[in-house]
Motif scaffolding. Structure first.
Motif, short mmCIF file in Angstrom:
data_model
loop_
_atom_site.label_atom_id
_atom_site.label_comp_id
_atom_site.label_asym_id
_atom_site.label_seq_id
_atom_site.Cartn_x
_atom_site.Cartn_y
_atom_site.Cartn_z
N GLY A 220 0.79 -1.22 0.00
CA GLY A 220 0.00 0.00 0.00
C GLY A 220 0.82 1.27 0.00
N LYS A 221 2.00 1.23 -0.61
CA LYS A 221 2.86 2.41 -0.71
C LYS A 221 3.34 2.53 -2.15
N THR A 222 2.55 3.20 -2.97
CA THR A 222 2.92 3.33 -4.38
C THR A 222 4.10 4.30 -4.54
N PHE A 223 4.92 4.03 -5.55
CA PHE A 223 6.11 4.86 -5.72
C PHE A 223 6.40 5.21 -7.18
N THR A 224 5.45 4.97 -8.07
CA THR A 224 5.56 5.45 -9.45
C THR A 224 4.16 5.79 -9.95
N GLN A 225 4.09 6.38 -11.13
CA GLN A 225 2.83 6.55 -11.85
C GLN A 225 2.94 5.78 -13.16
N GLU A 226 1.96 4.91 -13.41
CA GLU A 226 1.95 4.08 -14.61
C GLU A 226 0.69 4.40 -15.41
N ARG A 227 0.88 5.04 -16.57
CA ARG A 227 -0.25 5.40 -17.43
C ARG A 227 -0.49 4.28 -18.43
N TYR A 228 -1.64 3.62 -18.31
CA TYR A 228 -1.96 2.51 -19.20
C TYR A 228 -2.48 3.04 -20.54
N GLY A 229 -1.85 2.57 -21.61
CA GLY A 229 -2.31 2.93 -22.95
C GLY A 229 -2.70 1.71 -23.74
N ILE A 230 -3.36 1.95 -24.86
CA ILE A 230 -3.69 0.89 -25.80
C ILE A 230 -2.67 0.97 -26.93
N GLY A 231 -1.90 -0.10 -27.09
CA GLY A 231 -0.84 -0.11 -28.08
C GLY A 231 -1.35 -0.47 -29.47
N VAL A 232 -0.86 0.28 -30.49
CA VAL A 232 -1.16 -0.02 -31.89
C VAL A 232 0.14 0.10 -32.68
N LYS A 233 0.09 -0.29 -33.94
CA LYS A 233 1.29 -0.22 -34.77
C LYS A 233 1.80 1.21 -34.87
N LYS A 234 3.10 1.36 -34.92
CA LYS A 234 3.73 2.67 -34.98
C LYS A 234 3.21 3.50 -36.14
N GLY A 235 2.79 4.75 -35.83
CA GLY A 235 2.36 5.68 -36.87
C GLY A 235 0.89 5.62 -37.23
N ASP A 236 0.11 4.76 -36.57
CA ASP A 236 -1.32 4.63 -36.89
C ASP A 236 -2.10 5.72 -36.16
N THR A 237 -1.84 6.97 -36.53
CA THR A 237 -2.38 8.12 -35.80
C THR A 237 -3.90 8.26 -35.95
#
Length: 280
Positions: A220-237
């Protein structure tokens, strides 16, 4: 008009028409190599974990459940793909970039932290959740109170993540690192006293602790921030933009909070406020 001139003109017209058809196809559904292009055909292959209770777990009947699964299904639906059109592809942390690069998955939704290193090889939509790195220990172990207390301890995480190395680099240089392919193997090692602690994001650890409340506890002692993203192929803007819209809709409609309550309510995990989407 001579026959040669007529043939040349006809060829020019054919080229123009072909270009127009290609442009129309791209405008209606995107390239077949993009997420939105593939979604226009009613099908997506989505890479997920299969051993993370509360986040992404494969049941005995073969069905998947958890917050990541709900997010993936909501996004797919917004892109025009029903649940029946989703092919789930189980993967491990070390292979997440690979499955996108080789095309065996269209998206990765697997508690996937957005990092600068990963952004060099793939693109991210989101974030859809912000977690914090924490520690899981055996119930009653008071010797581990945070990352600073891990010197000389055996710390487990999975290959392809940065969690354990983060602890060793910044908090406890004498930590002994142990890696497995799956988090479930780390849990088994913890219960068998092969390792002293498991580290990853607090959301994942809360799911494991809820399965073994009489044996395990989150420090119960967090020590980072982790932003979850949805990964797609590079450049698929173009797809990233559409996925961002879907995540924002999931949050604004209350479906985001409902999913977290359903999957983590009663575990003691404090559900955070939703993230600002596109804050990458």
């Amino acid at each position: 008009m001579s026959s040669k001139v007529w043939v040349a003109a006809a060829r020019r017209v054919s080229v123009v028409l072909a270009a127009a058809l290609v442009a129309a196809a791209c405008g209606s559904g995107g390239s077949s190599d993009t997420v939105i292009g593939k979604a226009s055909g009613g099908h997506l292959t989505i890479a997920i974990a299969e051993d993370q209770p509360g986040s992404s777990l494969k049941g005995l009947n073969g069905d998947y459940s958890g917050f990541d699964i709900d997010v993936a299904q909501f996004v797919a639906k917004e892109l025009g793909v029903d649940p029946s059109g989703i092919t789930w592809r189980s993967t491990v942390s070390a292979d997440r970039e690979t499955v996108l690069e080789n095309g065996s998955a269209d998206m990765v939704v697997e508690t996937y932290s957005i990092t600068d290193k990963r952004k060099k090889v793939i693109s991210f939509a989101g974030p859809y959740f912000v977690a914090g790195q924490d520690l899981l220990v055996r119930l009653g172990d008071t010797s581990i109170t945070g990352p600073e207390s891990l010197n000389g301890k055996r710390l487990c995480s999975v290959a392809g993540t940065t969690s354990a190395q983060e602890v060793k680099d910044k908090f406890a240089q004498q930590t002994k690192l142990v890696e497995y392919a799956h988090f479930s193997e780390c849990i088994t090692a913890l219960l068998a006293r092969i390792v002293d602690a498991v580290t990853t994001d607090d959301l994942i650890l809360a799911g494991y602790a809820s399965q073994n409340p009489e044996l395990l506890q989150v420090v119960g002692k967090t020590f980072t921030q982790e932003r979850y993203g949805i990964g797609v192929k590079k450049g698929d803007t173009a797809s990233v933009s559409k996925i961002d819209d879907a995540i924002s809709k999931m949050i604004s409609t209350g479906a985001w909070n409902s999913s977290l309550q359903h999957n983590f309510g009663g575990t003691g995990y404090k559900i955070p406020s939703p993230p600002q989407v596109t804050e990458r």
